[in-house]
Design an enzyme around this catalytic site. Structure first.
Site, PDB file in Angstrom:
ATOM      1  N   CYS A 131      -7.039   1.735  -3.934  1.00 45.17           N
ATOM      2  CA  CYS A 131      -6.934   2.961  -3.246  1.00 45.17           C
ATOM      3  C   CYS A 131      -5.529   3.572  -3.571  1.00 45.17           C
ATOM      4  O   CYS A 131      -5.583   4.806  -3.976  1.00 45.17           O
ATOM      5  CB  CYS A 131      -6.798   2.230  -1.736  1.00 45.17           C
ATOM      6  SG  CYS A 131      -5.605   0.823  -1.555  1.00 45.17           S
ATOM      7  N   HIS A 251      -2.654   6.197   2.769  1.00 48.31           N
ATOM      8  CA  HIS A 251      -1.501   5.662   2.083  1.00 48.31           C
ATOM      9  C   HIS A 251      -0.592   7.175   1.681  1.00 48.31           C
ATOM     10  O   HIS A 251      -1.521   8.043   1.377  1.00 48.31           O
ATOM     11  CB  HIS A 251      -1.789   4.977   0.744  1.00 48.31           C
ATOM     12  CG  HIS A 251      -2.560   3.887   0.906  1.00 48.31           C
ATOM     13  ND1 HIS A 251      -2.312   3.113   2.000  1.00 48.31           N
ATOM     14  CD2 HIS A 251      -3.282   3.027   0.083  1.00 48.31           C
ATOM     15  CE1 HIS A 251      -3.098   1.875   2.145  1.00 48.31           C
ATOM     16  NE2 HIS A 251      -3.497   1.824   0.740  1.00 48.31           N
TER      17      HIS A 251
END
Lengths: 349, 349
Positions: A131, A251
């Site tokens: 990710c 994130h």
């Protein structure tokens, strides 16, 4: 293959990413003929509704993949290692969202906006990158293409949902307890299964995944190695420090890059990012405009802000890159790969 | 000056740092004859207990500093600009914990473990550096001394207490509301007084202090400029990205450094840090040992972990630096400067 669509299996359908896979398939109106929801034995039997129809989750076995054309795996590396080749043997093309095959030279590692053409080289398996890597390379691609790229130093700010549903629950319960003046023994983070656990509520943990012998975590090594593979340039110097933080989704990354040219301006970098597919520029410091984890949550794009020139190195720039780790960082990217397989006729080899 | 001690004024006694100033003076058993607690008009009249005695906080005016030998200022830049010279005029030496005089060439900017000797050059005012700068230079000093230092790139993970008591309350109230499924309009962070406010609960804000014309925030420019001044080397290349995060205490920093020597090992860096004053090495990845904001809170030291060599640059190293932003980052460092003034007979000029 019928004109109605494809027989699709989702492996790990009950997990945090699996849930987003189904949301993404629905949102993108993916052409599905039969949908098979698979999981570990433990989660088998659960009911999940997709487009108004209830499906019973079944235990994933080699036979589950008979007559499947596309299998989206997101149930952990060990499940992928055990079953991905079984699925391929039965004619499926696997899009694998674990680290099991990412560095395998026979397996393309793909972010469609960066290296879609690599999908064509698959031998049955295409790997979805980590990710934190996906969102970074999506932001770096237009820079590499237009100005060259020699150096990347990234420090990450990563959401707990990247560590799974149990980590999400741990942050929630621990935060509640902390605010009530109580203490909850940490049990999951930083890494479920490790010897030591530390509180995540109102804290920061400089460990994501297990430590390697060189002092880096596996998460940091993923960012380093996957970036070079996806960007087709092993000479790019990449360094990463990965930190788990007390928020649920998205994130964020503080990224320093060096381009190959002395005369690049901030405006040129911003323009390149603005025109890149899948990337949105949110950068207006005068009006305090920049992306945050909360503002990016639930959206499929990669958001970039805080673009500025290094004050000492005329080739250096700093960026702030944010994206929903479960969407572009996982489910959305996987489904994009599946779409590309269909659109480009790369399903059959 | 009596043998019993000094007449000490604490300006901003009711604030988050002021509170820690008093705790530190008590903990260090600082030689106090008279203690004067001062504040803005708004906070005057409050009662504060120090070593069992109740003190009434008085409004700070020029006359407050008659007969004061040491004045610890921490009530914001405008108060320091208005009153520090008035205090000096009346014979006090000022230790100022605001950004008012830090870059003034006539004012020493001091972290005692790094440049204590600069205190001797004061003209009545010594500046306490920015919290995020203090902990970084404390960790970098032994590296600079033993191996040379040419480059620093830092990304910070900063606690809300650095933005004051209102920011602490905002994180607390917003977090509670969020966990109850409610929403609270943000009013303080990222910067009290700015036009826009963003939620801090379960989020990350890439803005600390106001933006400058060059795209950097003032906090980032503080780290860049103060580091060069404290370390007496304007040739060190420093870059910073400062991020506010949802925890209450301690700043953490992901720091990349380049030394001047190709053959330095991780063990040598660790040894240098271990032997440095005020710095504690907490670095054992095999046993998951590294500092975190929660583990550093309430302690006066700077903690360093995750020391590792860059994989591409033989002069490059990565560190994780954590310290209590209200202690070593503010109150503790200020009181250390005051102690040094006394110990070295630098109070009189």
């Amino acid at each position: 293959m019928t004109t109605q669509g494809y027989n699709v299996a989702v492996v790990g359908a009950t997990g945090a990413v699996g849930e987003k896979m189904l949301e993404t398939l629905e949102k993108k109106n993916f052409p599905i003929n039969e949908l098979h929801l698979l999981s570990s034995k433990r989660s088998a039997g659960k009911e999940i509704t997709f487009k108004g129809t209830a499906y019973t989750v079944k235990e994933a076995t080699p036979e589950s993949f008979e007559n499947i054309q596309i299998a989206l795996f997101s149930a952990g590396g060990s499940v992928s290692k055990a079953l991905a080749h079984e699925a391929v043997k039965r004619g499926a093309v696997v899009v694998d969202n674990t680290s099991a095959f990412r560095m395998d030279p026979e397996v393309p590692l793909v972010v469609p906006e960066v290296n879609e053409e690599d999908i064509a080289k698959h031998n049955g398996i295409i790997a979805n990158p980590n990710c934190s890597t996906i969102q970074m390379v999506a932001a770096l691609k237009p820079i590499q293409e237009q100005f060259g790229l020699s150096r990347v130093i990234v420090s990450t700010y990563q959401a707990v949902s990247g560590a799974g549903t149990k980590a999400v629950n741990e942050l929630q319960e621990q935060s509640k307890a902390f605010l009530d003046g109580e203490e909850l023994e940490p049990e999951i983070l930083p890494v479920s299964g490790e010897k030591k656990h530390y509180p995540i509520a109102f804290n920061a943990l400089p460990q994501i995944d297990v430590f390697q012998e060189n002092g880096y975590t596996f998460e940091e090594m993923k960012m380093i190695n996957e970036t070079k593979k996806i960007m087709h340039d092993s000479s790019i110097k990449v360094a990463a420090t990965c930190v788990r933080l007390p928020f649920f989704t998205s994130h964020a990354e503080s990224v320093y890059v060096e381009v190959n040219n002395d005369n690049v301006t901030v405006e040129q970098i911003q323009e390149a990012i603005k025109n890149a597919a899948g990337v949105v520029l949110e950068d207006d410091t005068e009006n305090q405009v920049y992306p945050t984890p909360l503002s990016a949550a639930g959206k499929p794009d990669v958001f970039v802000g805080r673009v500025r020139k290094d004050l000492d190195n005329s080739k250096g720039f700093h960026l702030w890159v944010v994206s929903d780790n479960l969407l572009k960082g996982a489910a959305w990217n996987s489904v994009q790969i599946a779409e590309s397989l269909i659109k480009n006729n790369w399903l059959q080899k």
